[in-house]
Each structure stands twice: as C-alpha cells, then as structure tokens.
Design a protein around this motif. Structure first.
Motif, PDB file in Angstrom:
ATOM      1  N   THR A 149      49.036 109.216  56.081  1.00  0.00           N
ATOM      2  CA  THR A 149      48.022 109.644  57.031  1.00  0.00           C
ATOM      3  C   THR A 149      46.658 109.095  56.609  1.00  0.00           C
ATOM      4  OG1 THR A 149      49.085 111.673  57.792  1.00  0.00           O
ATOM      5  CG2 THR A 149      46.693 111.690  57.645  1.00  0.00           C
TER       6      THR A 149
ATOM      7  N   VAL B 168      44.162 110.306  61.715  1.00  0.00           N
ATOM      8  CA  VAL B 168      43.707 111.618  62.179  1.00  0.00           C
ATOM      9  C   VAL B 168      42.220 111.474  62.493  1.00  0.00           C
ATOM     10  CG1 VAL B 168      43.310 114.022  61.576  1.00  0.00           C
ATOM     11  CG2 VAL B 168      45.387 112.885  60.834  1.00  0.00           C
ATOM     12  N   PHE B 169      41.921 111.473  63.787  1.00  0.00           N
ATOM     13  CA  PHE B 169      40.538 111.266  64.223  1.00  0.00           C
ATOM     14  C   PHE B 169      39.758 112.564  64.237  1.00  0.00           C
ATOM     15  CE2 PHE B 169      42.943 108.017  66.806  1.00  0.00           C
ATOM     16  CZ  PHE B 169      42.593 106.935  66.009  1.00  0.00           C
ATOM     17  N   VAL B 170      38.604 112.535  63.638  1.00  0.00           N
ATOM     18  CA  VAL B 170      37.761 113.727  63.610  1.00  0.00           C
ATOM     19  C   VAL B 170      36.309 113.314  63.844  1.00  0.00           C
ATOM     20  CG1 VAL B 170      36.795 115.470  62.085  1.00  0.00           C
ATOM     21  CG2 VAL B 170      39.255 115.056  62.095  1.00  0.00           C
ATOM     22  N   SER B 171      35.591 114.059  64.647  1.00  0.00           N
ATOM     23  CA  SER B 171      34.184 113.732  64.890  1.00  0.00           C
ATOM     24  C   SER B 171      33.259 114.637  64.107  1.00  0.00           C
ATOM     25  CB  SER B 171      33.824 113.871  66.366  1.00  0.00           C
ATOM     26  OG  SER B 171      34.929 113.960  67.194  1.00  0.00           O
TER      27      SER B 171
ATOM     28  N   GLU C  65      28.422 118.332  58.634  1.00  0.00           N
ATOM     29  CA  GLU C  65      29.786 118.348  59.124  1.00  0.00           C
ATOM     30  C   GLU C  65      30.548 117.132  58.599  1.00  0.00           C
ATOM     31  OE1 GLU C  65      29.810 119.571  63.218  1.00  0.00           O
ATOM     32  OE2 GLU C  65      31.950 119.115  63.374  1.00  0.00           O
TER      33      GLU C  65
ATOM     34  N   ARG D 172      34.024 117.518  56.717  1.00  0.00           N
ATOM     35  CA  ARG D 172      35.204 116.879  57.283  1.00  0.00           C
ATOM     36  C   ARG D 172      35.915 116.013  56.252  1.00  0.00           C
ATOM     37  NH1 ARG D 172      36.836 119.394  61.621  1.00  0.00           N
ATOM     38  NH2 ARG D 172      35.416 119.281  63.381  1.00  0.00           N
TER      39      ARG D 172
ATOM     40  N   GLU E 192      35.875 116.502  53.089  1.00  0.00           N
ATOM     41  CA  GLU E 192      36.556 117.405  52.160  1.00  0.00           C
ATOM     42  C   GLU E 192      37.856 117.913  52.765  1.00  0.00           C
ATOM     43  OE1 GLU E 192      33.605 120.319  51.206  1.00  0.00           O
ATOM     44  OE2 GLU E 192      32.864 119.163  49.495  1.00  0.00           O
TER      45      GLU E 192
ATOM     46  N   ALA F  57      41.567 117.641  51.335  1.00  0.00           N
ATOM     47  CA  ALA F  57      42.436 118.812  51.224  1.00  0.00           C
ATOM     48  C   ALA F  57      43.767 118.559  51.920  1.00  0.00           C
ATOM     49  CB  ALA F  57      41.752 120.037  51.826  1.00  0.00           C
ATOM     50  N   ARG F  58      43.736 117.740  52.942  1.00  0.00           N
ATOM     51  CA  ARG F  58      44.959 117.380  53.662  1.00  0.00           C
ATOM     52  C   ARG F  58      45.726 116.303  52.918  1.00  0.00           C
ATOM     53  NH1 ARG F  58      44.572 119.385  58.955  1.00  0.00           N
ATOM     54  NH2 ARG F  58      46.557 118.526  59.604  1.00  0.00           N
ATOM     55  N   ARG F  59      45.132 115.804  51.874  1.00  0.00           N
ATOM     56  CA  ARG F  59      45.750 114.765  51.078  1.00  0.00           C
ATOM     57  C   ARG F  59      46.030 113.497  51.878  1.00  0.00           C
ATOM     58  NH1 ARG F  59      44.242 118.293  48.177  1.00  0.00           N
ATOM     59  NH2 ARG F  59      45.305 119.096  46.332  1.00  0.00           N
TER      60      ARG F  59
ATOM     61  N   GLN G  78      38.585 110.194  44.820  1.00  0.00           N
ATOM     62  CA  GLN G  78      39.721 111.043  45.160  1.00  0.00           C
ATOM     63  C   GLN G  78      40.696 110.335  46.085  1.00  0.00           C
ATOM     64  OE1 GLN G  78      39.216 115.043  45.052  1.00  0.00           O
ATOM     65  NE2 GLN G  78      36.995 115.072  45.211  1.00  0.00           N
TER      66      GLN G  78
END
Lengths: 350, 350
Positions: free
Chosen positions: A70, A102-105, A112, A116, A118, A122-124, A146
């Motif tokens: 991912t 995994v798209f994130v705004s 933010e 995001r 982080e 956390a989702r690795r 990381q």
DNA sequence: TTGTACGCGTTATCAT
DNA sequence: ATGATAACGCGTACAA
C-alpha cells in the motif's frame, strides 16, 4: 462440482487446508508460489479455494509479512483538475507492480498534513507520495526514516529513502511571458498564486525575469494576488481593472485562475484574444476545450504522476532512483495574439 | 525528559507496557478508553508512549478487532470534475466518524469493477460505496452479504446491507428542456451520453417527455451520441451540423459535453446564447466560471457524497438508513435566452 | 482495577 | 516436497 458455496462470511486458509487435506503451509505456498508443490495437492487446494470462493485476508497477510503493498498518497485536495491528474497517473502506474494507493487530502492544512502522514505510518504503508506539501524538509527527512517518501513539486536533498521531484516553474513562467512579449505585448499583468506556495512564487520570478530580459521592467502595480482557483482569478482581475492600470495581456499563475480572469474580461465586453491576451499554467485536461482554447504552459501532469509511482516503488525495493527533469512546454492555443490596435483600457501609468 | 527518541522503526504495545511497568492489556485499555485505569499507571503509559513516539499498528488492531475503519469507494475515474466532488463529500463526511476511504477507479470497466470489489472484501473494508457502477443487481446483492454496500446514482431494492440512492435524471432533464421551450425554442437538439449509462438514458427520456408535453414531438434526427466527455460533445455537435438539421438550442447530457459543444459553436462563429442556447447537466464546480457561465441542472454532488458516507456508516452500525431524494434544480445562468431573430442554420427538416 | 492467556489469519523458520 | 510451530501486534474474555 463447481457449485460455488453461498460465499460464507470468511473462510480461512486453515479451513481450505483442512478441506483439501493438506497443511496450512502448503496452501500458503500455493497462494504465494514460493516453492513447488505436487500437482495433486495443488489441484485439491485450488478446487477447495474455488469451491469456497476463498480470498486471503490481506490484513493477516500484511501483519505476518510486514508488507502492506500500500502507498499513502497525500494530496492537498482531491477535487482539483490538476491534482486529480497526478492521482490518476499514480494509480495507473501503481497498478502493475501490485500496489494500492490510499489517497488522502490534507486540505491545504499543515497540521492535517502532518497527522495524515502519521496515520500512513500507523497503517504501515510501504511508502508515501506527497503532492507538493508544506512540511519543512527536516520533518520530511524524519518521517522518511520510517518509510520511503517521494515528494512531487519540490526540490529536496535526496537520501536513500527520500526523493524530491522539482518542477521548473521559473522556466515555464519565463517562456509564457516571453511568448507574450514576442507577440508584441509590453504591458503584461500577472495574477499570482498564494504566497505560501512555492510554485506560485517561482512563477512570479519567471514572469519578472522575462520582463527584465526584454528591458520592459517589472512593475508591481500590474501584479495581483490570486489563490490558484477561479474565484481568485475573478477577484484579482477586478482589482486590476479598478486600479485602472493598463495592460494588453494577462499571465495567470495557473489555468483555473485564467478561467476566472477570462470571465471578468467577458463581463466587461473585452474579447479574448483580440482585446486582451491571456496565458495560463498547467494545461489541465479541460483547457484545450475552453472557449477559446487556452494558451498555457503544459506540465505533463499524468506522466509526472506515473514517474512518482515508479520512484516510490524503486525506493521501496532499495533501487536507485533517477530523477529526470520534467520538461514544461508552452502550448500556444487561441487566447493569445498581437495586441489590438486600440488600447482598450485607460492607462494611467504611461 | 520529553526527549523524543529517534523514532525507532516500530515500537510495540508490549514494549510500552514493559517500559511503563504494566501489562499489555492495560496499555490497550488506555489506548481504547475501554475501562478506567488508575491515574498513576495511565501517567506512566502516556509518558512512555510520548517518549517512544509510539503509534499502534493499525493492521494488528484490525486483525484483532475485526474492524478496519476503512470504506472502499469505487469510482469510474478519479480525474473527473463530477466524480471528484462526490469523493470530496465522501472523504469529508467519513472523517468525523473516523473512517478512512480507499478510493479506487474501475475505469468504466465492468470486469475491473468486479475484481476491485473483491479486493475490497479481501482487505476487509467495513463497507463499500459504489459510484454508479455497472454491476447487475444480483451481484451487488451477493457482495452485500459480505459487507454493506451503498450505491450512488442507482435505484435498488434495498436490504439490510444494501442501499441505492437514485437520482432523478428524468425530472432534471425534463426541467431543462422545458426551460428551453419556455424561452421559445422549438428546435432543440440533444447530445446524449453513453447508452450503457443509465443516467444518460434517463436524461434522454426527460428530454423527450418535455418535448411531447409541449406538443413539439420528438425527432431522433436532433439527437446525437456523446460520451459524457468534452471530446464527445465536440464530435456530436459536428455531426449535428453536418447533418444540416436546424436547431436553436442544445441540451447536453452533462456539463463536459456542453463544453465540447460550446467550443464547436465558437469555431463556427455562433454566439452563445444569442444564436444558440445551451444547457448542461450536473453543475460541476467550474460551470459557474465558464464563459459565459453555463445554464445547467444542478446536482448537489458534494452533499450527495456526504449522504452516501452517512448511509454506509449507518449500515455498518446496523441502523436504518433513510434515503432522502436529492432535489435537482435548474440553474439558469447565461447560456440560454430566447431564440435569435435569424435562423442561423439551413433547415432541411421543416 | 489489573494481569494472563488465547485468538485473529497469515507468513516464515525449522525439521522431516 | 511437506508439516508442525512460532511469530506478527493487538483486543478481550476470564480470572484475580
């Protein structure tokens, strides 16, 4: 027979193993093609899989293997013709190597943005792609320890897990302005982008450089502040008119700004390009269908996205990334021409 | 002190427990706020967390809890002004309840649509939102037994884990056409969307109904095929002209089609709306900034997205979903007016 | 309130 | 080639 069972909620690898009369390890091996198994067992397992419509649990797989396949992709906003093209390129290119983006705004918000990232960690996620972004380099560097990070639209001191892909905004803006000058324009206004945005600043620099190279000289009175959106283009253009400063052409920091500016021109009964020429930046997909089609500086947005995807994959595989520059090119369409015979606006400045 | 350690690769809950001198379960409890713990231990744990910059492993958490807090969102394409608005609404609304959307495009391909949904299930998403989609209802129903599904833009026989949110395309198209008729137009062309698309078909129906209600009568000769994209609008409009059929207005199946059509008009020296009126559908964000601003049927896209997000969350919580209809409204801007005095095109049909 | 032990569904490391 | 067995990191009954 091939009668697929009523898709039970969640069949596990273990059950498949039991049904097929083999050990869980064997099923796993067949799934991953790690080593060879006897045709007989393989047959039995595959049949059981088909029968129960079994799908491996991605979560468990990731937890055990340490890989999620991912990629976290951080964009400012998803609803922008510009960013969307980047995302599309990334998604397409990530498909083949088997990665899921995994798209994130972050909605233009630094806080933010940080949280995001982080969350990604956390989702690795196996890697992160940041579109522009406003984080300072030190934090990026820290995060990149990381998980590998690729940043689009910024020049970074690259490391083994960090790569920045700058875009030559200065050159692009320079070319655009120069084109206007070559057409005979001397009074060229500029609608800038947000001052917090590096791209915006660099484009201003390119505009200024072209002006000075031509001996025209930069005049801040012809520069107005936009926001990279249509609304900002409208407002800036209005202010330009209110100020009563003369101009025969406008260079806009991006295409969306140009659309806003163009609307104001239309409202004031000014023709494009006969009365006023206009140039944008980005060459968003719709720009070739604008009326009239917009002259603009083309960024190969989609391809840049593809390259970013390729880069993050290489970073993950610990292969060297070769960051090739992205050539910007001026696309002359139909919003520019030589300045009209008549100066359309009262000019206080000359 | 508060000296954050060099962010070790992956601190685990267990290590935090050890450092804080408590058991793993206590740490878990503090993280999830399940039950109350003594202030002293809480203090120690929180300090250890801060010190090691610990972030729980989302994967392990999901595997253990059976919840991923993830929603799979299937769109046709991510790079579309229309779908992007939906995605934005979904993302925003999902943020508060703590869900993360995973956006995936199926690129108008039914096969890919199917495999993407299976991937979602393999990822154990808590729910799925499908934007339009082409899967037949039986398959949807089947998938929805594994995880709740909300489908936008389709009318479905709702179940406890399946909900469809239809959009009243017929009404919208009807209103748009009627507006043109009210303005005095009699010869109204229509550029349709892809025949594989329900929305497109329904909009054709609305167009036809309005025509017949007005006693004008439907004539297939004024209908041309588009593809919901600008390019299709261009091509369709060209064909309309080549056919030599007269018309004073064009209703386009969506805004992007309208942009394409509008460009052809411009190329042919026809003014909008003086010579030809034009109406779109969707009211994509940029439409208010088109030149001139586009008269169109407004869908509250962003809000529909938000509602979809709310619905999937309720479905997950096994709460009843109340699907309210989405009111479409005609936004009259500046691309429509009464037909010009002069019939601009040779008319073979009258 | 707190700790122990087990389970979640796989992969991976050993033997065999 | 195949099968036990131990991780992977966390949640959670259950017991204390």
């Amino acid at each position: 027979m091939a009668t697929t069972e009523p898709t039970s909620p969640s069949v596990t690898l273990e059950e498949i193993a039991r049904v097929a009369g083999v050990s869980p390890s064997t099923v796993s091996r067949i799934l991953n093609g790690t080593v060879r198994v006897s045709p007989a067992k393989r047959e039995a397992v595959e049949q059981a899989i088909a029968q129960f419509n079994y799908r491996p649990n991605v979560l468990a797989r990731s937890l055990a293997s340490g890989k999620t396949n991912t990629i976290g992709v951080l964009t400012q906003t998803i609803a922008s013709p510009f960013y969307a093209e980047w995302l599309r390129g990334i998604e397409d290119a990530l498909y083949e190597p088997g990665f899921t983006p995994v798209f994130v705004s972050s909605r233009w918000n630094v806080t933010e943005e940080c949280s995001r990232i982080e969350q990604f960690i956390a989702r690795r996620v196996d890697g992160i792609i940041i579109l522009h972004g406003q984080l300072d380099e030190s934090r990026l560097e820290e995060f990149s320890r990381q998980t590998p990070i690729v940043v689009l639209g910024r020049s970074l001191e690259d490391g083994p897990t960090l790569a920045g892909f700058p875009i030559d905004n200065v050159q692009g803006a320079f070319d655009a302005t120069r084109h206007l000058i070559a057409e005979g324009h001397r009074k060229i206004a500029f609608i800038a982008g947000p001052t917090s945005h590096t791209d915006a600043l660099e484009r201003l620099v390119g505009y200024r450089m072209a002006l000075e190279e031509a001996g025209i000289g930069f005049d801040a009175i012809r520069v107005e502040q936009g926001d990279f959106l249509e609304a900002g283009g409208v407002a800036a253009m209005e202010r330009l008119f209110e100020r009563g400063v003369g101009f025969t052409a406008v260079f806009c920091a991006n295409d969306q700004t140009a659309y806003g500016a163009r609307l104001v021109l239309h409202r004031r009964g000014l023709r494009v390009p006969e009365d006023i020429s206009i140039v944008g930046f980005d060459d968003v997909p719709t720009s070739q269908y604008a009326t009239p089609p917009l002259t603009t500086v083309r960024q190969p947005i989609y391809d840049i996205g593809r390259q970013a995807a390729g880069a993050i994959v290489r970073l993950i595989r610990k292969e060297p990334v070769t960051l090739s520059a992205f050539p910007l090119s001026l696309i002359v369409r139909e919003t520019t021409c030589a300045p009209g015979r008549v100066e359309p606006i009262v000019d206080f400045t000359s």
